[in-house]
Design an enzyme around this catalytic site. Structure first.
Site, PDB file in Angstrom:
ATOM      1  N   ASN A 215       0.974  -1.086   0.089  1.00  0.00           N
ATOM      2  CA  ASN A 215      -0.055   0.105   0.050  1.00  0.00           C
ATOM      3  C   ASN A 215       0.731   1.357  -0.071  1.00  0.00           C
ATOM      4  OD1 ASN A 215      -2.574  -1.106   0.020  1.00  0.00           O
ATOM      5  ND2 ASN A 215      -3.170  -0.604   1.941  1.00  0.00           N
ATOM      6  N   CYS A 267      -7.731   3.326   3.368  1.00  0.00           N
ATOM      7  CA  CYS A 267      -6.581   2.238   3.538  1.00  0.00           C
ATOM      8  C   CYS A 267      -5.313   3.013   3.011  1.00  0.00           C
ATOM      9  CB  CYS A 267      -6.435   1.307   2.369  1.00  0.00           C
ATOM     10  SG  CYS A 267      -8.086   0.222   2.608  1.00  0.00           S
TER      11      CYS A 267
HETATM   12  C1  UGA Z   1      -6.250  -0.038  -1.623  1.00  0.00           C
HETATM   13  C2  UGA Z   1      -5.446  -0.950  -2.419  1.00  0.00           C
HETATM   14  O1  UGA Z   1      -5.281  -0.628  -3.805  1.00  0.00           O
HETATM   15  C3  UGA Z   1      -5.718  -2.358  -2.271  1.00  0.00           C
HETATM   16  O2  UGA Z   1      -4.431  -3.243  -2.930  1.00  0.00           O
HETATM   17  C4  UGA Z   1      -5.775  -2.869  -1.029  1.00  0.00           C
HETATM   18  O3  UGA Z   1      -6.218  -4.013  -0.503  1.00  0.00           O
HETATM   19  C5  UGA Z   1      -6.696  -1.520   0.109  1.00  0.00           C
HETATM   20  O4  UGA Z   1      -6.250  -0.408  -0.097  1.00  0.00           O
HETATM   21  C6  UGA Z   1      -6.770  -1.979   1.492  1.00  0.00           C
HETATM   22  O5  UGA Z   1      -5.698  -1.916   1.997  1.00  0.00           O
HETATM   23  O6  UGA Z   1      -7.580  -2.637   1.838  1.00  0.00           O
HETATM   24  P1  UGA Z   1      -8.611   1.312  -2.111  1.00  0.00           P
HETATM   25  O7  UGA Z   1      -8.515   1.816  -0.998  1.00  0.00           O
HETATM   26  O8  UGA Z   1      -9.772   0.654  -2.580  1.00  0.00           O
HETATM   27  O9  UGA Z   1      -7.640  -0.049  -2.192  1.00  0.00           O
HETATM   28  O10 UGA Z   1      -8.270   2.050  -3.463  1.00  0.00           O
HETATM   29  P2  UGA Z   1      -7.389   2.312  -4.752  1.00  0.00           P
HETATM   30  O11 UGA Z   1      -7.952   2.118  -5.808  1.00  0.00           O
HETATM   31  O12 UGA Z   1      -5.884   1.803  -4.182  1.00  0.00           O
HETATM   32  O13 UGA Z   1      -7.259   3.782  -4.291  1.00  0.00           O
HETATM   33  C7  UGA Z   1      -6.875   4.670  -3.370  1.00  0.00           C
HETATM   34  C8  UGA Z   1      -6.741   6.164  -3.507  1.00  0.00           C
HETATM   35  O14 UGA Z   1      -5.653   6.633  -4.539  1.00  0.00           O
HETATM   36  C9  UGA Z   1      -8.163   6.760  -4.373  1.00  0.00           C
HETATM   37  O15 UGA Z   1      -8.412   8.182  -3.556  1.00  0.00           O
HETATM   38  C10 UGA Z   1      -7.781   6.987  -5.578  1.00  0.00           C
HETATM   39  O16 UGA Z   1      -8.406   8.084  -6.375  1.00  0.00           O
HETATM   40  C11 UGA Z   1      -6.561   7.459  -5.715  1.00  0.00           C
HETATM   41  N1  UGA Z   1      -5.629   7.074  -6.881  1.00  0.00           N
HETATM   42  C12 UGA Z   1      -5.372   5.822  -7.250  1.00  0.00           C
HETATM   43  C13 UGA Z   1      -4.967   8.189  -7.486  1.00  0.00           C
HETATM   44  O17 UGA Z   1      -5.077   9.370  -6.901  1.00  0.00           O
HETATM   45  N2  UGA Z   1      -4.181   8.014  -8.779  1.00  0.00           N
HETATM   46  C14 UGA Z   1      -3.971   6.797  -9.179  1.00  0.00           C
HETATM   47  O18 UGA Z   1      -3.184   6.681 -10.084  1.00  0.00           O
HETATM   48  C15 UGA Z   1      -4.609   5.587  -8.419  1.00  0.00           C
END
Ligand code: UGA
Length: 440
Positions: A215, A267
């Site tokens: 993460n 997360c």
């Molecule tokens: C994250 C991890 O991706 C999962 O693998 C993990 O299991 C999970 O945390 C957890 O620990 O339970 P999640 O919190 O559902 O998953 O969301 P993500 O898709 O990772 O996005 C997190 C944040 O980053 C969001 O605010 C999203 O908008 C942002 N983000 C994501 C960006 O700003 N840019 C990106 O390129 C990707």
């Protein structure tokens, strides 16, 4: 349903994202699963087939497996433990005041498991827990169980993302199993073998760290590209082109290189901070993570500054259509949502807000209240009469916005695209001013 070689009786304690999805997916793989939680309202909802969270495909999966009698729900945690051979701990580990993980729910479940240990069981921690937690779980179970009771503990961190969790559970890149008991690891490995994903068998502590390191690394990618976006902004380059170009290098990869308003959710902010605390507890200053957190904190100010500058320092009385309230697309989750923080900041500057999110309206209302906020019926209703559009969450619906229609009802044709969803050239061609994050 998948035909699995070893049928197991499983109890999953905690019905949040991780627990509920894990329980539903295991039952769909053919196991007998009972999901237990001490929150009565949640269990009552689930028994009626109502999901406490918005997650694509979850309701159908739960209801199908309940109907086929492989999945049930209970508040009787003790009974669910007694009747299972495998017990998953999937309770929340929120941040406490110091930024480290609050493990009180994990300790409470470990105690209950110990008190109800009637025969050999494997206890598996799915919750995200810091280094050393599984060893303590083992001790607590031991301290609370009858003399001579036999059990094993396994750390099995979860990697699913909100919004795509069922797909992720069935298509995982890897399974991590950490324990001091190789037999327990081998038994739990059979749960996942049909996925044909690599299974990493290791010690407790390494397994626990894989989760935090993963993460934190993904969060680092996001902060890194957000810093590159700042350079692009000043130097006249386009961050989308830069991230595409970087991502084509297989060693780097394209994923998690989308610049924006910063990462949020339940997360990344919590886990990056907890890993930083862990390093401090071990007398190590994880400098890089300090930078990752700092960049993330500043990113929303960069976004707001562009809006304030455009309106010559005065947002008072201006109306903005805020598109997106969830922390990311395909979820109704607004925990640590940067979109919500931006809405609050705009309100603090004296702006009026017309907000819309395809799924997160109800959750946002609980946080934002009604003061100078109009909760729009749809995208176009939010846009009507506004002085500008702020895109705050990366919903596909916002990427497909009908610019010609939007222009008709806006007071001023300007878009502040906090997620780089739109093509600047097309937006300008449609007669709008466009501000993205590090776009040309
Ligand atoms: C994250 C991890 O991706 C999962 O693998 C993990 O299991 C999970 O945390 C957890 O620990 O339970 P999640 O919190 O559902 O998953 O969301 P993500 O898709 O990772 O996005 C997190 C944040 O980053 C969001 O605010 C999203 O908008 C942002 N983000 C994501 C960006 O700003 N840019 C990106 O390129 C990707």
């Amino acid at each position: 349903m998948i035909v699995i070689p070893t049928h197991m009786k499983i109890s999953v304690i905690g019905t949040g994202y991780v627990g509920l999805v894990t329980g539903a997916v295991f039952s769909d793989w053919g196991h007998d699963v009972v999901c237990a939680d001490i929150i009565e309202e949640k269990i009552a909802m689930l028994k009626k087939g109502v999901m406490p969270i918005y997650e694509d495909g979850l309701k159908e999966l739960v209801n199908k497996n309940v109907k086929e009698e492989r999945l049930s729900f209970t508040t009787d945690v003790a009974k669910s433990i007694k009747e299972s051979e495998v017990v998953f701990i999937a309770v929340g580990t929120p941040s406490n005041q110091s930024g480290s993980a609050d493990l009180s729910a994990v300790w409470a479940v470990a105690k209950t498991i110990g008190e109800n240990l009637n025969d050999y069981k494997i206890i598996i921690t799915k919750s995200t827990v810091p280094v050393g937690t599984n060893e303590r779980v083992w001790e607590i179970v031991k301290e609370n169980s009858p003399e001579g009771a036999k059990f094993a503990c396994v750390s099995n961190p979860e990697f699913l993302r909100e919004g795509t969790s069922i797909y992720d559970a069935n298509n995982t890149d890897r399974v991590i199993l950490g324990s001091d008991d190789p037999k327990a690891i081998d038994k739990i490995a059979t749960l996942y073998e049909h996925l044909n994903a690599p299974i990493v068998k290791c010690d407790f502590r390494s397994a626990e760290l894989v989760k935090y390191a993963s993460n934190a690394f993904l969060a680092t990618k996001i902060s890194f590209i957000n810093e590159i976006a700042r350079i692009c902004h000043s130097a006249g380059a386009d961050v989308k082109v830069v991230s595409e170009g970087m991502g084509l290098d297989k060693r780097i990869g394209r994923a998690f290189l989308n610049a924006g308003i910063g990462y949020g959710g339940s997360c990344f902010p919590k886990d990056v901070e907890a890993l930083y605390r862990t390093s401090s507890d071990h007398e190590y200053d994880f400098r890089l993570l300090r930078g990752v957190m700092d960049v993330n904190e500043r990113q929303k100010y960069f976004y707001i500054e562009q809006i304030v500058r455009h309106f010559k320092g005065n947002l008072s009385g201006k109306t903005f259509a805020c598109l997106g309230l969830a922390f990311k697309n395909n979820t109704d989750d607004t925990r640590k949502s940067v979109a919500l923080e931006i809405v609050k900041m705009l309100r603090g500057e004296g702006a009026r807000l017309r907000v819309f999110d395809p799924a997160a309206m109800e959750n946002a209302k609980k946080v934002l209240g009604n003061d100078v906020i109009y909760y729009a019926k749809d995208l176009m209703d939010a846009i009507e009469g506004s002085d500008g559009i702020c895109i705050l969450t990366e919903w596909q619906e916002f990427a497909e916005i009908d610019l010609a229609e939007a222009k008709k009802t806006l007071k001023k044709a300007v878009i502040f695209d906090g997620r780089n969803l739109l093509d600047p050239a097309s937006v300008r061609k449609a007669g709008f001013e466009y501000f993205g994050i590090g776009r040309r």
